[in-house]
Design an enzyme around this catalytic site. Structure first.
Site, PDB file in Angstrom:
ATOM      1  N   ASN A  65      46.218  40.379  40.296  1.00  0.00           N
ATOM      2  CA  ASN A  65      47.618  40.770  40.465  1.00  0.00           C
ATOM      3  C   ASN A  65      48.506  39.609  40.029  1.00  0.00           C
ATOM      4  O   ASN A  65      48.371  38.501  40.529  1.00  0.00           O
ATOM      5  CB  ASN A  65      47.883  41.125  41.934  1.00  0.00           C
ATOM      6  N   CYS A  70      50.267  45.557  41.052  1.00  0.00           N
ATOM      7  CA  CYS A  70      49.224  46.410  41.630  1.00  0.00           C
ATOM      8  C   CYS A  70      49.351  47.844  41.120  1.00  0.00           C
ATOM      9  O   CYS A  70      48.341  48.540  40.944  1.00  0.00           O
ATOM     10  CB  CYS A  70      49.290  46.371  43.152  1.00  0.00           C
ATOM     11  N   HIS A 317      52.384  48.783  48.238  1.00  0.00           N
ATOM     12  CA  HIS A 317      51.181  48.352  47.521  1.00  0.00           C
ATOM     13  C   HIS A 317      50.473  49.574  46.957  1.00  0.00           C
ATOM     14  O   HIS A 317      50.453  50.643  47.569  1.00  0.00           O
ATOM     15  CB  HIS A 317      50.270  47.600  48.486  1.00  0.00           C
ATOM     16  N   ASP A 334      41.180  47.806  44.621  1.00  0.00           N
ATOM     17  CA  ASP A 334      42.372  47.208  45.227  1.00  0.00           C
ATOM     18  C   ASP A 334      42.580  45.823  44.616  1.00  0.00           C
ATOM     19  O   ASP A 334      42.103  44.821  45.135  1.00  0.00           O
ATOM     20  CB  ASP A 334      42.184  47.112  46.743  1.00  0.00           C
TER      21      ASP A 334
END
Length: 931
Positions: A65, A70, A317, A334
């Site tokens: 990131n 994201c 997020h 993630d």
């Protein structure tokens, strides 16, 4: 609650609960003189993310990131795990001469290849650079759907004329038909449109099927809303949409964000919304399909990806749940971390809605606590079952260009080398040796102050245990200078922050390790480098000879020659002088070096420092070097003496004035305010240039006679955008202030050419004059500038003189006692207007006239409230109130214009700022890919 582990095996509480709470019967801990204490122990497999290896645990790696990327990472992982898409990207033509930061296809190929072969998370900086993004874009969160559309459109254009032309359409393009069909006559109008994704309503829909039902819902056009047919006039009709065909990969954007008209803001819809593992779009006899649809194609889809947004309307997020091979195993991507997840976590827990917390105290019979789940699905990707084999295809090494594999192998080797180098860094140092040739090459070209820029000096990676004598051996091989002809000087930092050769190394120091030369070592960014000056003397036939013996009386000085006519300074060498000697003793030698007559009158200056200001002092020719505090490593600049009558011939007649110019000169890039990304031209200016100097130079560059028509705007280096407010006329004194932003300096200014001089413009105020008809609808408006000192009467006369208003004076008596402004209460919106209130008129009569003027339907107008409004309070009015009496009995604080008749009601249209971004959940700038 506590997780016991190897690091924390002991845990307890010195104060668990106050006894007063325990014995308080209303809290229910003690019932029938009993208190039940439960300890729940569960043995769980906890993932230690400190030492977690995504590749080892899942076979996949994540994406780093960059700050707020994201949303992009989740989309890229989704696209990467569609092998057909990945294969198409690999087959886009790229060459070994391309650079990833300048080529979107190559950057994407590189990223996908690394995701496929890397053992660690992959950076996306090359890709965002290829988009033309800067650091500001990396910290700005955008909308996934918007990025998806922009990226696919860009790739689609770059695939044209290649072997993969049309690949994007084949994957994502579907078609639907909009139709209007008359009920009472034979007439039907249809229009075919393509789509790459579908935006489905979440609010008011329980699941995907309910959204599709709403998508194809038939709207009846009747009554006041009849359809105007070209052939048959006004007709009752049905309006709707049906699908002609669906794409192999179906992307569904869930409308989790919408504009709330009541609250006048964007909100996130966290309602429960279910989506199936298998989506059947042929259900109910193909009710979603148009008559033209090919019914032989089975529209049964399998869920491939679930993109999740966790957070609220102003940020959050993003991450993705993906099953790459459409098996039962799901993975959570993630950012850098990839984990295995079960189906419940990927599906049911992403439906949204509310969740109920279990009772923490069974003794209390209270309503369970419910909370809204802010993590929910935002985008779904389905793959048609009949196309599964084609979409989830195999990729082999032949699909990847050879130059790409070679490039990435080199990158990997470089990375491994740097990793080894970092691990061994404590054993090595960077050795930088400056020679006379380096000084000659740099002074006057790369540097003007001091002697050398060590960043441009070749570096030797030397073990800290290596001695100077061993260094001499290596340099002898490198430069062909015999060991006995080399003498090293320590390049040390002085108190005024300049670096100069301070002393030669002793015989003892030449035997010691270079890592022990503390006064020659400079630490930069956690790495150290040893800086030395190599003194070499040459004899006959320009051959290196042994350096002369240096006594305490000898001083090594460095000399620069300045030419005011050419505005040029150059290095002319170094030699020893006696500390007791005088500058007059070396004049003849300096003239010889410069090629001047031996009796040429020259001026000598000592270059002392250049930060924070230039210090270049004249040297008395008859005062000894020792008395003038001149020592080893000092720099003496000299030039022909410039007589007073010739000073005006040169811009910078002396060394010191030339250094001042060099120190303050600044190359400034100017950009048109309308094109903030493109440099228009560059000018070399001085940081001490005044406001007038700068605009005069810009006007001259543009061929403009009036510099006062130039308006400048400062640059914001954080956002890489112009500042919101321009620089006022002579609002900043110097160029250095114009280029300064907080603690940063930049080299960009924006300009615009005005129609009138800036001082005149700043004395005007921009007014928006709206012209409304009898029903208060705006029929036109004008933006005009008027002097700030003008009254309303001046404004009206100005409008009349321009022929923009045709009226008599009575219509514009704004301050007449019987005219009162109607504005909006609570939060002001809409256009205020003037309204005549008659003496003795009740509110009930006024309401009839206002409803007629504003054309508000009865059902809406019944909800409206009327109030007397001032700056300090609001007083609601009743239908029987005589309105003018209410106004007359109040004593306004600031004057009659303070009083308003306020209408309280809900806004029927959103603010203008929201029109452009109703699909975006925060008010960021739109996604753009520039290259």
């Amino acid at each position: 609650m506590h997780h016991f582990n190897a690091r924390e095996s002991d845990w307890g509480f010195t104060s668990f609960m106050p006894l007063m709470d325990l014995y308080d019967s209303s809290k229910g801990y003690v019932v029938n003189d009993k208190c039940i204490i439960e300890a729940e122990v569960a043995v769980r497999k906890i993932v230690d993310f400190w030492n977690y290896d995504s590749k080892k645990m899942t076979g996949y790696v994540g994406l780093k990131n960059q700050g707020a990327t994201c949303y992009m990472n989740s989309l890229l992982q989704t696209l990467y795990h569609i092998p057909y898409f990945r294969k198409a990207v690999y087959h886009m033509p790229t060459t070994e001469n391309d650079t990833p930061s300048g080529s979107i296809p190559l950057a994407l190929q590189s990223l996908f290849y690394k995701l496929q072969h890397s053992d660690n998370s992959v950076a996306t900086k090359e890709l965002t650079k290829s988009f033309g993004w800067d650091s500001y874009d990396s910290f700005m969160q955008h909308d996934v759907q918007e990025l998806n559309r922009v990226l696919c459109e860009k790739l689609e254009n770059k695939m044209k004329g290649t072997t993969v032309e049309g690949a994007i359409q084949k994957l994502f393009e579907g078609h639907h038909m909009n139709y209007i069909e008359c009920i009472n006559v034979e007439y039907k109008s249809t229009r075919k449109e393509s789509f790459y994704d579908l935006a489905l309503d979440v609010k008011g829909c329980s699941d995907v099927y309910a959204s599709f039902d709403k998508y194809v819902e038939v709207e009846r056009l009747e009554g006041d809303n009849k359809y105007q047919s070209e052939e048959h006039g006004l007709q009752d009709a049905k309006k709707g949409m049906l699908f002609i065909d669906f794409p192999p990969v179906l992307q569904l954007q869930l409308k989790r964000f919408e504009y709330d008209f009541v609250r006048d803001t964007m909100v996130k819809i966290n309602d429960r919304y279910e989506f199936p593992l298998q989506l059947d779009l042929d259900r109910d006899d193909g009710k979603y399909l148009s008559p033209e649809a090919n019914r032989s194609v089975r529209n049964l889809y399998i869920l491939h990806s679930v993109l999740v947004h966790s957070g609220g309307v102003h940020g959050g997020h993003y991450y993705a749940f993906i099953r790459p091979t459409l098996s039962d195993q799901w993975f959570k991507f993630d950012d850098e971390r990839v984990t295995k997840e079960d189906m419940k976590r990927a599906l049911e827990e992403q439906y949204g809605g509310e969740e109920e917390l279990p009772h923490t105290n069974p003794g209390l019979n209270t309503t369970p606590l419910r909370f809204t789940k802010h993590s929910n699905a935002y985008m779904l990707v389905y793959i048609r079952e009949s196309d599964k084999e084609k979409i989830i295809c195999d990729l082999d090494e032949e699909d990847i260009s050879e130059h790409l594999k070679v490039r990435l192998r080199k990158e990997l080797e470089e990375k491994e080398y740097k990793k080894r180098e970092k691990a061994e860094a404590h054993m090595f140092t960077a050795l930088k040796v400056a020679r006379d040739s380096d000084l000659k090459e740099q002074i006057g070209r790369h540097v003007h102050f001091d002697l050398v820029d060590f960043d441009k000096i070749n570096s030797f990676r030397a073990p800290k245990s290596m001695s100077i004598n061993e260094v001499k051996e290596e340099l002898s091989k490198e430069f062909g200078i015999p060991v006995e002809s080399q003498r090293f000087w320590v390049w040390a930092k002085r108190q005024n922050s300049t670096y100069r050769p301070s002393r030669p190394l002793t015989f003892q120091e030449e035997k010691t390790a270079i890592g022990l030369l503390k006064d020659a070592t400079v630490t930069k960014l956690q790495t150290s480098e040893v800086r030395l000056f190599l003194e070499v003397h040459f004899g006959q036939e320009n051959q290196p000879i042994a350096p002369p013996v240096k006594t305490k009386e000898d001083i090594l000085l460095f000399f620069k020659l300045y030419d005011p006519e050419k505005e040029d300074i150059r290095y002319v060498g170094n030699f020893f002088v006696k500390a007791s000697g005088k500058p007059s003793d070396i004049v003849e030698r300096l003239n010889e070096i410069a090629g001047f007559p031996s009796d040429e009158d020259i001026e000598l200056y000592e270059e002392v420092k250049f930060e924070p200001c230039v210090m270049c002092e004249p040297i008395e020719s008859n005062v000894s070097f020792r008395s003038s505090q001149i020592d080893n490593g000092d720099i003496i600049c000299y030039q022909k003496r410039c007589l007073l009558d010739k000073m005006d011939q040169y811009r910078y007649p002396t060394v010191s004035s030339f250094f001042e110019y060099i120190h303050n000169r600044q190359a400034v890039r100017f950009r048109l305010l309308e094109k903030p990304k493109e440099d228009d031209f560059s000018l070399e200016l001085s940081k001490r240039s005044t406001y007038d100097d700068v605009v005069e130079k810009v006007a001259h560059q543009l061929g403009l006679d009036e510099p006062s028509k130039i308006r400048l705007t400062q640059h914001n280096p954080y956002s890489q955008q112009p500042k919101p407010q321009p620089i006022k006329y002579r609002g900043l004194d110097y160029l250095s202030e114009m280029l300064h932003h907080h603690n940063q300096m930049c080299d960009i200014l924006y300009y615009e050419t005005l129609d009138i001089p800036l001082p005149e413009l700043e004395n005007l105020k921009t007014l928006r004059v709206a012209f409304q008809n009898a029903t208060n609808h705006e029929v036109s408006f004008h933006c005009m500038r008027s002097p700030k000192s003008n009254t309303l009467f001046d404004l009206i006369e100005d409008l009349k003189s321009k022929g923009e208003v045709s009226c008599n004076d009575a219509e514009f008596r704004f301050f007449d006692v019987y005219l009162h402004k109607i504005c909006k209460h609570m939060q002001y919106f809409g256009e205020p207007f003037f309204f005549l209130i008659r003496d003795g008129e009740a509110l009930s009569d006024i309401k009839v006239r206002i409803q007629k003027r504003l054309q508000v339907p009865d059902e809406q107008f019944l909800k409206w409230k009327f109030a007397y409004v001032t700056f300090s309070r609001t007083e609601y009015l009743q239908d029987s109130d005589i309105v003018l009496s209410q106004f007359q009995k109040q004593k306004p604080v600031y004057g009659g214009w303070e009083q308003h008749l306020g209408l309280e009601h809900t806004a029927t249209t959103p603010k203008r700022s929201y029109f452009a971004s109703q699909n975006r959940h925060s008010f960021e700038k739109p996604v753009k890919i520039y290259n």
